[in-house]
Design a protein around this motif. Structure first.
Motif, mmCIF file in Angstrom:
data_model
loop_
_atom_site.group_PDB
_atom_site.id
_atom_site.type_symbol
_atom_site.label_atom_id
_atom_site.label_comp_id
_atom_site.label_asym_id
_atom_site.label_seq_id
_atom_site.Cartn_x
_atom_site.Cartn_y
_atom_site.Cartn_z
ATOM 1 N N CYS A 44 0.739 -1.112 -0.111
ATOM 2 C CA CYS A 44 0.070 -0.127 -0.012
ATOM 3 C C CYS A 44 0.907 1.087 -0.110
ATOM 4 O O CYS A 44 1.830 1.199 -0.552
ATOM 5 N N GLY A 45 0.549 2.393 0.479
ATOM 6 C CA GLY A 45 1.221 3.550 0.388
ATOM 7 C C GLY A 45 2.523 3.515 1.072
ATOM 8 O O GLY A 45 3.790 3.873 0.371
ATOM 9 N N THR A 46 2.710 2.973 2.319
ATOM 10 C CA THR A 46 4.200 2.933 2.781
ATOM 11 C C THR A 46 4.880 1.614 2.281
ATOM 12 O O THR A 46 6.113 1.831 2.252
ATOM 13 N N GLU A 48 5.066 1.436 -0.805
ATOM 14 C CA GLU A 48 5.617 1.985 -2.375
ATOM 15 C C GLU A 48 4.565 1.386 -3.429
ATOM 16 O O GLU A 48 5.091 0.936 -4.645
ATOM 17 N N HIS A 50 2.836 2.716 -5.389
ATOM 18 C CA HIS A 50 3.135 3.632 -6.610
ATOM 19 C C HIS A 50 4.481 3.373 -7.596
ATOM 20 O O HIS A 50 4.470 3.421 -8.757
ATOM 21 N N GLY A 77 -2.862 -3.535 -1.512
ATOM 22 C CA GLY A 77 -3.164 -2.330 -2.226
ATOM 23 C C GLY A 77 -3.260 -2.865 -3.687
ATOM 24 O O GLY A 77 -3.021 -3.552 -4.430
ATOM 25 N N LEU A 103 -6.731 2.184 -3.881
ATOM 26 C CA LEU A 103 -6.140 3.718 -3.822
ATOM 27 C C LEU A 103 -6.821 4.232 -5.122
ATOM 28 O O LEU A 103 -7.398 3.898 -5.993
ATOM 29 N N TYR A 133 -10.415 3.981 -0.389
ATOM 30 C CA TYR A 133 -9.798 5.143 0.147
ATOM 31 C C TYR A 133 -10.105 6.437 -0.395
ATOM 32 O O TYR A 133 -10.040 6.844 -1.363
ATOM 33 N N ARG A 135 -9.825 9.934 -0.746
ATOM 34 C CA ARG A 135 -8.617 10.887 -0.903
ATOM 35 C C ARG A 135 -8.211 11.195 -2.144
ATOM 36 O O ARG A 135 -8.560 10.425 -3.318
ATOM 37 N N GLY A 160 -8.369 9.913 3.946
ATOM 38 C CA GLY A 160 -7.207 10.517 3.935
ATOM 39 C C GLY A 160 -7.309 11.924 3.411
ATOM 40 O O GLY A 160 -6.385 12.763 3.183
ATOM 41 N N VAL A 256 6.902 8.220 3.580
ATOM 42 C CA VAL A 256 7.403 7.018 3.405
ATOM 43 C C VAL A 256 8.970 6.676 3.533
ATOM 44 O O VAL A 256 9.133 5.922 4.212
#
Length: 301
Positions: A44-46, A48, A50, A77, A103, A133, A135, A160, A256
């Motif tokens: 997920c976000g932490t 990485e 993306h 994620g 996400l 999510y 946001r 978020g 992160v």
């Protein structure tokens, strides 16, 4: 699906060659299980998300499922471009995930109807339930929340945005729906700082990036939080979380990068972050070390 405990967002470990290190990722996750996380949110976000391919997401999720061994739910994620999100959803299901965190879609202007269609497409890609999510380009309206609440495959909403009034309205929509199987999460950066306010409006759960790098402090805060020990929460916020947030805000992406640096400082060589994120400078790494040491001393005391 019920969640009880700190929501753990692990980092993704890389080899010296820059590839996902499945074994080290699993080791990182397993090392935090003694602190009884309420769920493990892999890739997920932490973690990485993306910067990961769909194949890499599946690898990370498989590592998490193996490490956790049913001790807690594993949430995978998915997001970004719709085709990528669908691949990630299918890969996560094959890897044994219990649910998906959806996400925001790729950065493109679109109406709320497009956001809902995106969520529907991800839901249709597998049999897994989803947490949406709220946001960025996936900011929800009140009517959109009502539509999502009517879908039994949606088991959670993660905030978020940080609009406490809107978050309160969302909580009331969920409460009035009669659904007791749909969880609400505070997903703001370093959520410990805002969680007491979120609990007051009916959002009892929160994500903790700090849990990945210093679980003993994150657990100490959580235990004080559930015990309504306001003095202890305030002490941890003043002496640990507030200095951490000041450092986090020094450079975009440090939310992160600092966590991953903290895991490395703890002795696990999880590698650097991938571009476009950057690793902390030596000066900031030393400041992070000081903050982490202070946190450990607070817990020891």
């Amino acid at each position: 699906m019920k969640f009880d405990g700190v929501l753990f967002f692990p980092v993704t470990a890389y080899t010296d060659a820059g590839e996902v290190d499945a074994q080290l990722t699993a080791e990182h996750i397993a090392s935090r299980l003694t602190f009884s996380p309420g769920a493990v949110f892999a890739a997920c976000g932490t973690g990485e998300f993306h910067a990961l391919s769909a194949t890499e997401v599946a690898t990370v999720v498989r590592s998490a499922v193996s490490a956790v061994n049913k001790a807690a739910p594993v949430i995978a994620g998915t997001g970004g471009a719709l085709g990528h999100a669908i691949e990630c959803a299918r890969g996560a299901a094959d890897a044994g995930a219990d649910a998906l965190l959806v996400l925001p879609p790729y950065l493109v202007g679109h109406p709320i109807a497009g956001t809902l269609a995106y969520v529907d497409a991800v839901i249709a890609a597998s049999d897994l339930p989803v947490i949406v999510y709220h946001r960025g380009s996936a900011t929800l309206t009140r009517d959109a929340v009502r539509r999502l609440v009517d879908n039994e495959r949606v088991i959670g909403l993660k905030d978020g945005v940080g609009d406490i009034g809107l978050a309160h309205e969302i909580a009331r929509i969920v409460q009035n729906s009669g659904r007791d199987d749909l969880s609400l999460f505070n997903g703001l950066l370093t959520a410990e700082l805002t969680q007491e306010a979120y609990r007051a409006i009916g959002v009892p759960l929160y994500s903790s990036a700090a849990f990945a790098m210093i679980p003993q402090v994150a657990d100490a805060f959580y235990q004080a939080y559930v015990a309504h020990d306001d003095a202890r929460c305030a002490q941890l916020i003043d002496e640990f979380y507030t200095p951490l947030v000041r450092l986090r805000d020094a450079v975009p992406g440090y939310a992160v990068s600092l966590v991953k640096a903290g895991v490395r400082l703890g002795g696990l060589p999880v590698g650097p972050v991938r571009a476009p994120l950057v690793d902390p400078t030596p000066e900031h790494t030393n400041e992070l070390r000081r903050i982490l040491d202070s946190g450990r001393n607070l817990v020891a005391a």
